[in-house]
Write an enzyme that holds these catalytic residues in place. Structure first.
Site, PDB file in Angstrom:
ATOM      1  CG  ASP A 115      -2.133   0.958   1.008  1.00  0.00           C
ATOM      2  OD1 ASP A 115      -2.441   1.316  -0.147  1.00  0.00           O
ATOM      3  OD2 ASP A 115      -2.732   1.361   2.018  1.00  0.00           O
ATOM      4  CE  LYS A 132      -2.858   4.919   1.185  1.00  0.00           C
ATOM      5  NZ  LYS A 132      -4.281   4.613   1.205  1.00  0.00           N
ATOM      6  CG  ASN A 188       0.371   4.638   3.568  1.00  0.00           C
ATOM      7  OD1 ASN A 188      -0.258   5.256   4.423  1.00  0.00           O
ATOM      8  ND2 ASN A 188      -0.121   3.582   2.960  1.00  0.00           N
TER       9      ASN A 188
END
Length: 157
Positions: A19, A21, A24
């Site tokens: 995840d 992105k 993050n």
């Protein structure tokens, strides 16, 4: 810290974040002491080298096409995400958009080339365009691995 330390630790420990992105990636510190940190490991998994995962998870704009197609995938799915983040840093928006996973995948598959704007192509260093293009290779076999990315001349500038 150097620019790849977080990814290097993940890679060396055979972890897929799944995840990556912009939300993050945290920027910590001030002035010349800025450090990028990777956050939110809730979807991360340990991956035995040579094996693959199959769970579809992550944020569609940053998910590799093999994940969107319900195919098995490895750590190169994270490298697609790195390419999508770099593209977004250059343009202000992700490379492939849509209102759902199916539309994002359709936009990836229907694109004959990466949607770099003419302005970005003219103003960005060729090594930047090269690393981004090679990270966003639809075929994970030809996509840059972490080590290829880390050694790319764009990061050595």
């Amino acid at each position: 810290y150097d620019e790849g330390a977080g990814l290097e630790i993940i890679h060396d420990n055979h972890i897929i974040h799944r995840d990556l992105k912009p939300e993050n990636i945290l920027l910590v510190g001030s002035g010349d002491e800025l450090v990028l940190k990777i956050a939110d490991f809730s979807l991360s998994r340990k991956l035995v080298p040579g094996k693959y995962l199959e769970t579809v998870c992550g944020s569609p704009f940053y998910m590799a096409p093999e994940v969107l197609q319900f195919q098995s995938y490895n750590e190169k799915a994270d490298m697609w995400s790195v390419g999508a983040i770099l593209f977004e840093l250059l343009h202000g928006y992700p490379p492939f958009r849509g209102t759902n996973n199916v539309q994002v995948l359709r936009n990836i598959k229907s694109s004959a080339s990466l949607p770099f704007s003419r302005r970005i192509l003219q103003q960005s260093h060729p090594d930047c365009i090269d690393v981004c293009s090679r990270l966003l290779s639809v075929n994970p076999v030809t996509r840059l691995s972490f080590n290829e990315f880390y050694k790319h001349k764009f990061l050595r500038m």
